[in-house]
Design a protein around this motif. Structure first.
Motif, short mmCIF file in Angstrom:
data_model
loop_
_atom_site.label_atom_id
_atom_site.label_comp_id
_atom_site.label_asym_id
_atom_site.label_seq_id
_atom_site.Cartn_x
_atom_site.Cartn_y
_atom_site.Cartn_z
N GLY A 89 -32.05 89.08 -14.70
CA GLY A 89 -31.56 87.93 -15.43
C GLY A 89 -30.30 87.27 -14.90
O GLY A 89 -29.61 86.60 -15.66
N ILE A 90 -30.00 87.45 -13.63
CA ILE A 90 -28.80 86.83 -13.07
C ILE A 90 -28.98 85.33 -12.97
O ILE A 90 -28.12 84.56 -13.40
CB ILE A 90 -28.46 87.45 -11.71
N ARG A 91 -30.08 84.90 -12.39
CA ARG A 91 -30.38 83.47 -12.29
C ARG A 91 -31.83 83.33 -11.88
O ARG A 91 -32.47 84.29 -11.46
CB ARG A 91 -29.48 82.78 -11.26
N TRP A 92 -32.33 82.10 -12.02
CA TRP A 92 -33.68 81.78 -11.58
C TRP A 92 -33.59 81.20 -10.19
O TRP A 92 -33.05 80.11 -9.99
CB TRP A 92 -34.34 80.82 -12.57
N ASP A 93 -34.10 81.96 -9.22
CA ASP A 93 -33.91 81.61 -7.83
C ASP A 93 -34.96 80.65 -7.28
O ASP A 93 -34.66 79.85 -6.40
CB ASP A 93 -33.93 82.88 -6.96
N TYR A 94 -36.18 80.78 -7.74
CA TYR A 94 -37.29 80.00 -7.19
C TYR A 94 -38.04 79.31 -8.32
O TYR A 94 -38.20 79.88 -9.41
CB TYR A 94 -38.25 80.91 -6.41
N TRP A 95 -38.53 78.11 -8.02
CA TRP A 95 -39.23 77.31 -9.01
C TRP A 95 -40.52 76.76 -8.41
O TRP A 95 -40.58 76.44 -7.21
CB TRP A 95 -38.36 76.13 -9.44
N GLY A 96 -41.53 76.63 -9.27
CA GLY A 96 -42.74 75.94 -8.86
C GLY A 96 -42.60 74.44 -9.06
O GLY A 96 -41.56 73.96 -9.53
N GLN A 97 -43.65 73.72 -8.72
CA GLN A 97 -43.60 72.26 -8.79
C GLN A 97 -43.98 71.74 -10.17
O GLN A 97 -43.75 70.57 -10.47
CB GLN A 97 -44.53 71.66 -7.73
N ALA A 154 -45.62 68.69 -22.14
CA ALA A 154 -44.51 68.79 -21.19
C ALA A 154 -45.08 69.17 -19.83
O ALA A 154 -46.25 69.53 -19.70
CB ALA A 154 -43.50 69.85 -21.63
N VAL A 155 -44.21 69.09 -18.83
CA VAL A 155 -44.51 69.72 -17.55
C VAL A 155 -44.01 71.15 -17.63
O VAL A 155 -42.86 71.39 -18.00
CB VAL A 155 -43.83 68.97 -16.38
N TYR A 156 -44.88 72.08 -17.28
CA TYR A 156 -44.55 73.50 -17.37
C TYR A 156 -44.28 74.04 -15.97
O TYR A 156 -45.05 73.80 -15.04
CB TYR A 156 -45.70 74.26 -18.02
N PHE A 157 -43.19 74.78 -15.86
CA PHE A 157 -42.75 75.34 -14.60
C PHE A 157 -42.66 76.87 -14.70
O PHE A 157 -42.22 77.39 -15.73
CB PHE A 157 -41.35 74.84 -14.22
N CYS A 158 -43.03 77.55 -13.65
CA CYS A 158 -42.71 78.96 -13.58
C CYS A 158 -41.51 79.14 -12.65
O CYS A 158 -41.22 78.29 -11.81
CB CYS A 158 -43.89 79.80 -13.10
N ALA A 159 -40.82 80.23 -12.85
CA ALA A 159 -39.62 80.52 -12.07
C ALA A 159 -39.52 82.02 -11.82
O ALA A 159 -40.04 82.82 -12.61
CB ALA A 159 -38.37 80.03 -12.79
N ALA A 160 -38.86 82.37 -10.74
CA ALA A 160 -38.70 83.78 -10.36
C ALA A 160 -37.23 84.13 -10.27
O ALA A 160 -36.42 83.40 -9.65
CB ALA A 160 -39.39 84.05 -9.03
N ASP A 161 -36.89 85.24 -10.89
CA ASP A 161 -35.53 85.79 -10.83
C ASP A 161 -35.55 86.94 -9.85
O ASP A 161 -36.08 88.02 -10.14
CB ASP A 161 -35.13 86.23 -12.23
N ARG A 162 -34.98 86.73 -8.70
CA ARG A 162 -35.04 87.70 -7.61
C ARG A 162 -34.33 89.01 -7.98
O ARG A 162 -34.74 90.08 -7.53
CB ARG A 162 -34.43 87.09 -6.36
N SER A 163 -33.28 88.91 -8.79
CA SER A 163 -32.55 90.12 -9.14
C SER A 163 -33.36 91.01 -10.08
O SER A 163 -33.15 92.22 -10.14
CB SER A 163 -31.22 89.76 -9.80
N GLY A 164 -34.24 90.37 -10.83
CA GLY A 164 -35.04 91.12 -11.79
C GLY A 164 -34.32 91.45 -13.08
O GLY A 164 -34.92 92.01 -14.00
N MET A 211 -40.15 87.12 -14.13
CA MET A 211 -40.80 85.81 -14.06
C MET A 211 -40.64 85.08 -15.38
O MET A 211 -40.77 85.67 -16.46
CB MET A 211 -42.29 85.97 -13.74
N GLY A 212 -40.38 83.79 -15.26
CA GLY A 212 -40.17 83.00 -16.46
C GLY A 212 -41.00 81.73 -16.47
O GLY A 212 -41.51 81.29 -15.44
N TRP A 213 -41.12 81.17 -17.66
CA TRP A 213 -41.77 79.88 -17.84
C TRP A 213 -40.79 78.95 -18.54
O TRP A 213 -40.07 79.35 -19.48
CB TRP A 213 -43.03 80.00 -18.68
N PHE A 214 -40.78 77.72 -18.09
CA PHE A 214 -39.95 76.67 -18.66
C PHE A 214 -40.82 75.43 -18.85
O PHE A 214 -41.92 75.35 -18.29
CB PHE A 214 -38.79 76.33 -17.72
#
Length: 120
Positions: free
Chosen positions: A104-112, A92-102, A34-37
């Motif tokens: 670090g391949i890519r961020w697959d899902y994003w919040g609003q 800023a607007v803060y977003f969370c994101a989920a990397d399905r691979s776990g 899980m990441g934050w941007f």
């Protein structure tokens, strides 16, 4: 499909603290890194940090290191961003994101996103 919903944003004075939450749907939350941007007006989206599936590893951008802490509760399908010693440049607007691979391949899902405003 995973849905991510951020909450906890708001207006805070410089030097203050906020804790953001990101709730995820589904049964496989514990499998995701899980990441934050964040994205400030007129700027590109910026990486803030991430936490590994088991919470064993966290990584932060230099701009927030020592001030922000990411944690997760896999039983609640929730990841948190604790922000301390906030600065106006953290606005800023803060977003969370989920990397399905776990891993670090890519961020697959994003919040609003949730707005954080730090006043000077």
């Amino acid at each position: 499909q995973v849905q991510l919903v951020e909450s906890g944003g708001g207006l805070v004075q410089a030097g203050g603290s906020l804790r953001l939450s990101c709730a995820a749907s589904g049964r496989t939350f514990s499998m995701y890194r899980m990441g934050w941007f964040r994205q400030a007006p007129g700027k590109e989206r910026e990486f803030v940090g991430y936490i590994s599936r088991s919470s064993g590893t966290t990584y932060y951008a230099d701009s927030v290191k020592g001030r922000f802490t990411i944690s997760r509760d896999n039983a609640k399908n929730t990841v948190y961003l604790q922000m301390n010693s906030l600065k106006p440049e953290d606005t800023a607007v803060y977003f969370c994101a989920a990397d399905r691979s776990g891993v670090g391949i890519r961020w697959d899902y994003w919040g609003q996103g949730t707005q954080v405003t730090v006043s000077s």
